[in-house]
Structure formats: structure tokens, C-alpha cells
Design a protein around this motif. Structure first.
Motif, PDB file in Angstrom:
ATOM      1  N   VAL A   1       3.186  44.571   8.872  1.00  0.00           N
ATOM      2  CA  VAL A   1       3.479  45.189   7.573  1.00  0.00           C
ATOM      3  C   VAL A   1       4.099  44.146   6.647  1.00  0.00           C
ATOM      4  CG1 VAL A   1       4.638  47.075   6.353  1.00  0.00           C
ATOM      5  CG2 VAL A   1       4.010  47.377   8.754  1.00  0.00           C
ATOM      6  N   VAL A   2       3.648  44.121   5.392  1.00  0.00           N
ATOM      7  CA  VAL A   2       4.297  43.324   4.357  1.00  0.00           C
ATOM      8  C   VAL A   2       4.792  44.284   3.284  1.00  0.00           C
ATOM      9  CG1 VAL A   2       4.064  41.523   2.611  1.00  0.00           C
ATOM     10  CG2 VAL A   2       2.790  41.348   4.760  1.00  0.00           C
ATOM     11  N   VAL A   3       6.088  44.235   2.986  1.00  0.00           N
ATOM     12  CA  VAL A   3       6.634  45.047   1.892  1.00  0.00           C
ATOM     13  C   VAL A   3       7.160  44.097   0.819  1.00  0.00           C
ATOM     14  CG1 VAL A   3       7.175  47.054   3.308  1.00  0.00           C
ATOM     15  CG2 VAL A   3       8.851  45.253   3.107  1.00  0.00           C
ATOM     16  N   HIS A   4       6.804  44.362  -0.405  1.00  0.00           N
ATOM     17  CA  HIS A   4       7.218  43.515  -1.533  1.00  0.00           C
ATOM     18  C   HIS A   4       8.403  44.187  -2.213  1.00  0.00           C
ATOM     19  CE1 HIS A   4       3.648  40.958  -1.129  1.00  0.00           C
ATOM     20  NE2 HIS A   4       2.994  42.086  -0.877  1.00  0.00           N
TER      21      HIS A   4
ATOM     22  N   GLY B   1      15.894  29.296   2.550  1.00  0.00           N
ATOM     23  CA  GLY B   1      15.071  29.573   1.387  1.00  0.00           C
ATOM     24  C   GLY B   1      15.318  28.620   0.238  1.00  0.00           C
ATOM     25  N   ILE B   2      16.426  27.863   0.302  1.00  0.00           N
ATOM     26  CA  ILE B   2      16.741  26.904  -0.764  1.00  0.00           C
ATOM     27  C   ILE B   2      16.601  25.476  -0.213  1.00  0.00           C
ATOM     28  CG2 ILE B   2      18.432  26.155  -2.475  1.00  0.00           C
ATOM     29  CD1 ILE B   2      17.337  28.972  -2.937  1.00  0.00           C
ATOM     30  N   ASP B   3      17.518  25.066   0.658  1.00  0.00           N
ATOM     31  CA  ASP B   3      17.391  23.728   1.239  1.00  0.00           C
ATOM     32  C   ASP B   3      17.229  23.762   2.759  1.00  0.00           C
ATOM     33  OD1 ASP B   3      19.952  24.539   1.727  1.00  0.00           O
ATOM     34  OD2 ASP B   3      20.927  22.674   1.134  1.00  0.00           O
ATOM     35  N   ASP B   4      17.032  24.963   3.308  1.00  0.00           N
ATOM     36  CA  ASP B   4      16.665  25.121   4.709  1.00  0.00           C
ATOM     37  C   ASP B   4      15.432  26.025   4.714  1.00  0.00           C
ATOM     38  OD1 ASP B   4      17.966  24.413   7.456  1.00  0.00           O
ATOM     39  OD2 ASP B   4      17.169  26.439   7.708  1.00  0.00           O
ATOM     40  N   PRO B   5      14.412  25.673   5.488  1.00  0.00           N
ATOM     41  CA  PRO B   5      13.129  26.374   5.317  1.00  0.00           C
ATOM     42  C   PRO B   5      13.145  27.813   5.805  1.00  0.00           C
ATOM     43  CG  PRO B   5      13.040  24.868   7.181  1.00  0.00           C
ATOM     44  CD  PRO B   5      14.336  24.598   6.476  1.00  0.00           C
TER      45      PRO B   5
ATOM     46  N   GLU C   1       6.049  43.488  13.419  1.00  0.00           N
ATOM     47  CA  GLU C   1       6.750  42.578  12.502  1.00  0.00           C
ATOM     48  C   GLU C   1       6.614  43.100  11.076  1.00  0.00           C
ATOM     49  OE1 GLU C   1       7.255  37.790  12.293  1.00  0.00           O
ATOM     50  OE2 GLU C   1       5.187  38.544  12.256  1.00  0.00           O
ATOM     51  N   VAL C   2       7.749  43.248  10.398  1.00  0.00           N
ATOM     52  CA  VAL C   2       7.772  43.709   9.008  1.00  0.00           C
ATOM     53  C   VAL C   2       8.359  42.595   8.153  1.00  0.00           C
ATOM     54  CG1 VAL C   2       8.665  45.412   7.380  1.00  0.00           C
ATOM     55  CG2 VAL C   2       8.083  46.114   9.715  1.00  0.00           C
ATOM     56  N   TYR C   3       7.539  42.048   7.278  1.00  0.00           N
ATOM     57  CA  TYR C   3       7.970  40.951   6.407  1.00  0.00           C
ATOM     58  C   TYR C   3       8.429  41.515   5.066  1.00  0.00           C
ATOM     59  CZ  TYR C   3       7.577  36.890   3.290  1.00  0.00           C
ATOM     60  OH  TYR C   3       7.818  35.916   2.344  1.00  0.00           O
ATOM     61  N   CYS C   4       9.717  41.324   4.757  1.00  0.00           N
ATOM     62  CA  CYS C   4      10.275  41.752   3.466  1.00  0.00           C
ATOM     63  C   CYS C   4      10.158  40.586   2.490  1.00  0.00           C
ATOM     64  CB  CYS C   4      11.730  42.178   3.626  1.00  0.00           C
ATOM     65  SG  CYS C   4      11.961  43.605   4.702  1.00  0.00           S
ATOM     66  N   SER C   5       9.170  40.652   1.645  1.00  0.00           N
ATOM     67  CA  SER C   5       8.890  39.571   0.688  1.00  0.00           C
ATOM     68  C   SER C   5       9.618  39.844  -0.629  1.00  0.00           C
ATOM     69  CB  SER C   5       7.382  39.479   0.446  1.00  0.00           C
ATOM     70  OG  SER C   5       7.094  38.572  -0.593  1.00  0.00           O
ATOM     71  N   CYS C   6      10.325  38.827  -1.114  1.00  0.00           N
ATOM     72  CA  CYS C   6      11.052  38.978  -2.381  1.00  0.00           C
ATOM     73  C   CYS C   6      11.237  37.590  -2.991  1.00  0.00           C
ATOM     74  CB  CYS C   6      12.408  39.639  -2.143  1.00  0.00           C
ATOM     75  SG  CYS C   6      13.270  40.128  -3.655  1.00  0.00           S
ATOM     76  N   SER C   7      11.007  37.477  -4.286  1.00  0.00           N
ATOM     77  CA  SER C   7      11.073  36.172  -4.949  1.00  0.00           C
ATOM     78  C   SER C   7      12.523  35.693  -5.091  1.00  0.00           C
ATOM     79  CB  SER C   7      10.421  36.248  -6.329  1.00  0.00           C
ATOM     80  OG  SER C   7      11.179  37.087  -7.184  1.00  0.00           O
ATOM     81  N   ILE C   8      12.690  34.378  -5.135  1.00  0.00           N
ATOM     82  CA  ILE C   8      14.023  33.784  -5.285  1.00  0.00           C
ATOM     83  C   ILE C   8      14.708  34.243  -6.573  1.00  0.00           C
ATOM     84  CG2 ILE C   8      15.297  31.621  -5.554  1.00  0.00           C
ATOM     85  CD1 ILE C   8      14.458  32.089  -2.710  1.00  0.00           C
ATOM     86  N   PRO C   9      14.021  34.293  -7.735  1.00  0.00           N
ATOM     87  CA  PRO C   9      14.703  34.768  -8.950  1.00  0.00           C
ATOM     88  C   PRO C   9      15.280  36.176  -8.805  1.00  0.00           C
ATOM     89  CG  PRO C   9      12.658  33.658  -9.534  1.00  0.00           C
ATOM     90  CD  PRO C   9      12.654  33.787  -8.045  1.00  0.00           C
ATOM     91  N   VAL C  10      14.534  37.085  -8.160  1.00  0.00           N
ATOM     92  CA  VAL C  10      15.032  38.446  -7.973  1.00  0.00           C
ATOM     93  C   VAL C  10      16.204  38.441  -6.996  1.00  0.00           C
ATOM     94  CG1 VAL C  10      14.468  40.749  -7.090  1.00  0.00           C
ATOM     95  CG2 VAL C  10      12.845  39.537  -8.550  1.00  0.00           C
ATOM     96  N   LEU C  11      16.093  37.669  -5.914  1.00  0.00           N
ATOM     97  CA  LEU C  11      17.191  37.580  -4.952  1.00  0.00           C
ATOM     98  C   LEU C  11      18.453  37.032  -5.608  1.00  0.00           C
ATOM     99  CD1 LEU C  11      15.231  36.176  -1.870  1.00  0.00           C
ATOM    100  CD2 LEU C  11      16.209  38.454  -2.103  1.00  0.00           C
ATOM    101  N   THR C  12      18.283  36.055  -6.476  1.00  0.00           N
ATOM    102  CA  THR C  12      19.427  35.468  -7.185  1.00  0.00           C
ATOM    103  C   THR C  12      20.095  36.503  -8.086  1.00  0.00           C
ATOM    104  OG1 THR C  12      18.331  33.315  -7.166  1.00  0.00           O
ATOM    105  CG2 THR C  12      20.150  33.586  -8.714  1.00  0.00           C
ATOM    106  N   GLU C  13      19.270  37.301  -8.752  1.00  0.00           N
ATOM    107  CA  GLU C  13      19.807  38.338  -9.645  1.00  0.00           C
ATOM    108  C   GLU C  13      20.538  39.423  -8.858  1.00  0.00           C
ATOM    109  OE1 GLU C  13      18.054  41.683 -12.763  1.00  0.00           O
ATOM    110  OE2 GLU C  13      16.822  39.976 -12.180  1.00  0.00           O
TER     111      GLU C  13
END
Length: 576
Positions: A147-150, A134-138, A102-114
């Protein structure tokens, strides 16, 4: 080695597809068979009709997991690149699939929005879109992924390195250097040719009863008129030269290519391949329906299944692709002359839009691949040209041939600028040169019937990918590749190849400096290999050469072979 599954999870836009494409390219370079199950493609095919309720999302993931398990059971690597937002269903797949990573692609909402070119996050945050993950659905982040990649903090290359290190540690893949396979040149079948871009050589021709039925149906469809460029694009898509494209781009592919030089699934791709229509034509076109594509001579040559219709920002496209919005640039001039609406969709091709100008040299990617396999060539270097081959070009092609089994001289014979040397004249020059100065058994002359876009560095990447589809493992990149005027730096094209990690493109660029005849060493050379300044170099400008040819003067033999120069003089006299 046993099969395994790499399960990418993360929010929309977090980089799952991009990393899956990069990882698949690297694994293929290590002779690992890979199949990628992209979320959008699965939704279109395997899970068509499912919605986005929790039950439907779980069903979608179960279907992906089942196919991934079958792929891994066959000994291959399956990669999934779906959001898969719920922990329980991911854990269910882990329990059922051996060798699950399992590879978790972690990224913040502000960056995703941009990053979000279509503004979906902004609409979801404003309440305009409901049930958005990520907004109104979990979205339930993994607790113990392998693996976690930021992706908001790391480069793509750093994230890829993390994943590769874990797969090597687990023993699922050979370490780099552990298998004798050239980077980016994983075996494509028993003959060992490089795989096409995306792994499969596309063919969009229809034959037999299917062709007759489609031609009959096309008579009642709305019509889209093709121009010279889109005619050639239809042919290049049909024969697989633009693999993995199966038609003209949708807005998702288009936006990502313009901004990031990648298709929506993350695969490297540098040029938008689009179909523009007028306002009037757009009104009669409906997404989900078909339209007929009509060549300039009035024949219906293909049918497109429309999956998208949108208004592009042409200023943005011009600036990103051509690095200018000036209409003096031929690529920008063409772009601004086309209709204001783009339509996308897969095509099925009934017949060639234009007859081949050089039938004896007209070879599709399938044919060149068969030729290379028959010759026993594994390392083939492609040379793109829209000019006669002078001594400098001869030098770099022969230098490249020293490390390859064969050379494909692949002149572009589609639409070019009016002041470029005509294709028929160039072809005579190539024939004469090969007959007298190359080892014939090591060279293939074959035409590339695409239109010239003059996009400089981006077009160099595009030319390399196309030659990969034709079976080339190496590609020559000289100075000012596909340039025009002063819009690009001399070696910008070579530098742009560094935007992709090793193995991603799958074809090896061979970068050459400007070549010339050196009076010091008495041979062809570059600044790397011959001392001396400009006074010791026979290095004429294009303008100077044209003036000499117009006067009927042969350039120095150190610059051009006399046989080539005589053909050019004759052509200039006949045109004047």
C-alpha cells in the motif's frame, strides 16, 4: 484468521503513528487483536541505548521485526510505526515474517517541514542537526509496497480506507459487517466490555515495600506543589480514568494534542494534561531525575520521573483549546495563572491527593467495569453532568437507556466555577430522582472526581474518552456540552466528534437536540419529534429558574420534578 504484520514506513511526521492508531482502532472494532510497536516507545524500552548510526538503526529494526513476528505467530496483528529508512533491512524482515504488509507513507519535505511543530526539519535543512533522515541521512523508499498512501494529498480517512481495502483483499481481516461486533466496541475480555482507550487500563498506584521505599526516597527530592486541578489530575491518572496517560504530558504529546487533538502516537486525545511550575521551581528540576508532588495540605502524594521541561506558548494553547485568549473564560484564566514552565513525566502515586467527598459513590474505572460485568451489561451509556437533572436531562437519559443495558449517571465533582451548584446539593438531587423516577436496577450513580475545564467541544471528546475508560460504550452529548458563556456554538461539541473516523474513539456518541415539554404532544420531546413553535414549549432559561427558586417558587412540573426543585430551594435559602 492467521496473524499478520502491518509495517508502516515513511519519514518523520508522515503520519505513520496516526494511521497505525486509526487502523488499530478499526481492527479492534472488528474483533482483531492488535499490538502497536511505535518507534519512539521501542527506542525508550526495547532499544534503549542504541544510537542512530546505520548499524544501530538496523539493530533497532531487527528487534522490532522479531517482536512483531512473535505477535503475528500468536495469531494477532502487529503494527510497526518506525521510520525504518533502509530498504535492505525492511526486505530482511519481509523474508522472515509471513503475512507481511508494507505501508509506505509518502509525504513531501515541504509539507513535512510545515507540519513540524518543533522545527526539526528547518534545523536539519539549515545544518543545525546532523544525520537527520530524509535530509542528510538517506531514506530509501519502498519499491513494491502493498500500500502507498500519500499523506500530503489524501485525508487520513482516505489513507485508512486504502489500507483496510488491501487487508480485506488479502483475507487478513473480516470485512465490515462480517463479524457481529459493534463499531468501536471490541470485546475486552470474556465479559465483552469495551476496551479502555489505548487498549489497557492504567494504574499508577504503588503498594507495599515499593511504596515505603518510594515514600522514603521522596523526602530528599525537589518538590512540586499541586493545585486543586493538578491534584485531581494525579488521581485521575492513578486510577486509569485518563488511560493511556501514565503521567503528565511531554512536549511531544502536548504539542500534538494542542494542534491536532492526538497524542504523539496518533491516538485521539483532545485536552492537554500538563504540570506547570514557577520559574524558581523549574530551576531545581532536571530532566532524567525525580521530583516529589506535594498536595495542598502538605503531604507528598506522588513522585514524577521527569522526562521533559519546556516553555509552552500559552496564547496558542488558549486559542486552540478554548477558542479564545480572553481571561474572562475560566479555562483561559486558569491557564494564564499557572507557572510559565511545563514539566512532563510518568508518575507513581503513594496516596490520594484529596479525600473522596462522596465515598459511597466513589468508584474507579476498574470498579465500574467489574460492576457492569457482574450485571451482565454490554452497552452502557454514560451521562456527564455538573448540574441537577431536570426533565429534559431525564428524557434524554431514558431515551438513551432504551438502546442500552444500563445508564451511568456520572456527575463531575471536582473543581468548578464558584457560581455552579455545589456538588453535595446536586448529589441529593440525583439520589431523589433515581429513587423515584428511574428503574434502579438499570442505573448506577457514581462520581467523576475530575476538574472542569470548560473547553466546550474539546472537553466533550475528553469526557467521552474518560467514560470509555470507565467501561461505557455510549456517551450522551447534548447541546453546549462543557460550554461557558458564548464561546462555543450550541452544537459545536456534537460536530467535533465528526473529526474522527468511525471506530477511532471507540465509544459511540449519542447526540441529542434541546429537549422540552411539548404542549402539542403532551410529553417531553425535541424539535425533531414535536410540531409547534416556542410558544408550545415549556423551556425555561437557567436565569428564570434561579429567580423562581430564590423566591421559593416551584418551576412547572413539566420542567423539573418537584422533589428536585425543593432540594434546590432549600439549598438557596441556606446559602442566603
Amino acid at each position: 484468521m492467521s496473524g499478520f504484520v502491518v509495517w508502516f514506513t515513511g519519514l518523520s511526521g508522515a503520519g505513520k503513528s496516526t494511521l497505525a492508531a486509526m487502523l488499530s482502532a478499526e481492527l479492534r472494532a472488528r474483533a482483531v487483536h492488535v499490538e502497536v510497536l511505535d518507534g519512539d516507545e521501542v527506542r525508550t524500552n526495547l532499544s534503549k541505548g542504541l544510537g542512530f548510526s546505520k548499524e544501530d538503526r538496523d539493530t533497532n529494526i531487527r528487534r522490532i521485526g522479531y517482536v512483531a513476528k512473535l505477535i503475528a505467530r500468536s495469531g494477532a496483528c502487529a503494527m510497526t510505526a518506525a521510520i525504518s529508512p533502509y530498504k535492505a533491512i525492511r526486505d530482511e524482515q519481509r523474508a522472515q515474517i509471513p503475512h507481511f504488509v508494507e505501508v509506505y507513507c509518502s509525504c513531501s519535505i515541504p509539507v513535512l517541514t510545515e507540519r513540524d511543530a518543533k522545527g526539526l526539519y528547518k534545523k536539519a535543512l539549515a545544518g543545525e542537526i546532523k544525520n537527520f533522515t530524509g535530509i542528510d541521512d538517506p531514506y530509501e523508499a519502498p519499491e513494491n509496497p502493498e500500500v502507498v498512501v500519500h499523506t500530503d494529498k489524501e485525508t487520513k480517512e482516505e489513507s485508512l480506507a486504502k489500507i483496510l481495502a488491501k487487508l480485506e483483499e488479502l483475507g487478513y481481516i473480516p470485512r465490515r459487517g462480517g463479524v457481529a461486533v459493534a463499531p468501536g466496541a471490541a470485546a475486552a475480555g470474556a465479559r465483552g466490555l469495551i476496551a479502555p482507550h489505548g487498549g489497557e487500563l492504567v494504574s499508577r498506584w504503588v503498594e507495599g515495600a515499593e511504596k515505603a521505599a518510594l515514600a522514603e526516597r521522596a523526602k530528599g527530592l525537589p518538590v512540586i506543589d499541586l493545585d486543586e486541578r493538578t491534584e485531581s489530575d494525579v488521581e485521575m491518572i492513578a486510577v486509569g480514568a485518563f488511560s493511556p496517560l501514565r503521567g503528565f504530558m511531554s512536549s511531544k504529546d502536548y504539542l500534538r494534542v494542542v494542534r491536532e487533538m492526538r497524542l504523539e502516537n496518533g491516538l485521539p486525545w483532545s485536552m492537554p494534561i500538563t504540570l506547570a511550575v514557577s520559574e524558581q521551581a523549574a530551576e531545581g528540576l532536571r530532566v532524567g531525575a525525580e521530583a516529589a508532588l506535594r498536595a495542598r495540605d502538605g503531604r507528598i502524594v506522588a513522585v514524577i520521573e521527569l522526562n521533559d521541561k519546556w516553555r509552552p506558548n500559552k496564547e496558542l494553547e488558549a486559542q486552540e483549546v478554548f477558542r479564545t485568549t480572553e481571561t474572562k473564560h475560566p479555562g483561559v484564566a486558569y491557564l494564564m495563572s499557572t507557572g510559565p514552565v511545563y514539566v512532563g513525566g510518568e508518575i507513581r502515586v503513594l496516596e490520594r491527593p484529596v479525600a473522596s467527598p462522596f465515598p459511597a459513590y466513589d468508584r474507579s474505572p476498574a470498579v465500574t467495569r467489574a460492576y457492569f460485568a457482574e450485571k451482565g451489561w454490554r452497552r452502557i451509556v454514560g451521562f456527564q453532568t455538573r448540574n441537577p437533572i431536570h426533565r429534559a436531562h431525564e428524557f434524554i437519559t431514558k431515551t438513551a437507556l432504551e438502546i442500552c443495558d444500563g445508564l451511568m449517571i456520572h456527575p463531575l465533582v471536582g473543581a468548578t466555577k464558584s457560581d455552579d451548584i455545589p456538588a453535595d446539593v446536586r448529589m441529593r438531587c440525583y439520589e431523589e430522582l433515581i429513587a423515584n423516577y428511574y428503574v434502579k436496577d438499570r442505573v448506577l450513580l457514581s462520581i467523576y472526581p475530575a476538574a472542569m475545564r470548560y473547553a466546550g467541544p474539546r472537553e466533550a471528546i475528553f469526557h467521552a474518552i474518560a467514560r470509555k475508560n470507565y467501561g461505557c460504550s455510549h456517551f450522551i452529548v447534548g447541546r453546549d456540552h462543557a460550554g461557558v458563556g458564548n464561546y462555543y456554538g450550541t452544537y459545536d461539541a456534537q460536530e467535533l466528534f465528526n473529526a474522527f473516523s468511525p471506530g477511532e474513539l471507540g465509544i459511540q456518541p449519542l447526540c441529542f437536540e434541546n429537549a422540552f415539554y411539548s404542549k402539542v404532544v403532551g410529553a417531553m420531546a425535541t424539535a425533531k419529534t414535536a410540531p409547534g413553535d416556542a410558544s408550545t414549549q415549556v423551556n425555561l432559561s437557567g436565569t428564570k429558574v434561579r429567580e423562581m427558586l430564590q423566591r421559593g417558587e416551584l418551576p412547572p412540573p413539566e420542567f423539573s420534578r418537584p422533589e428536585v426543585a425543593r432540594i434546590l430551594i432549600e439549598a438557596m435559602r441556606s446559602r442566603s
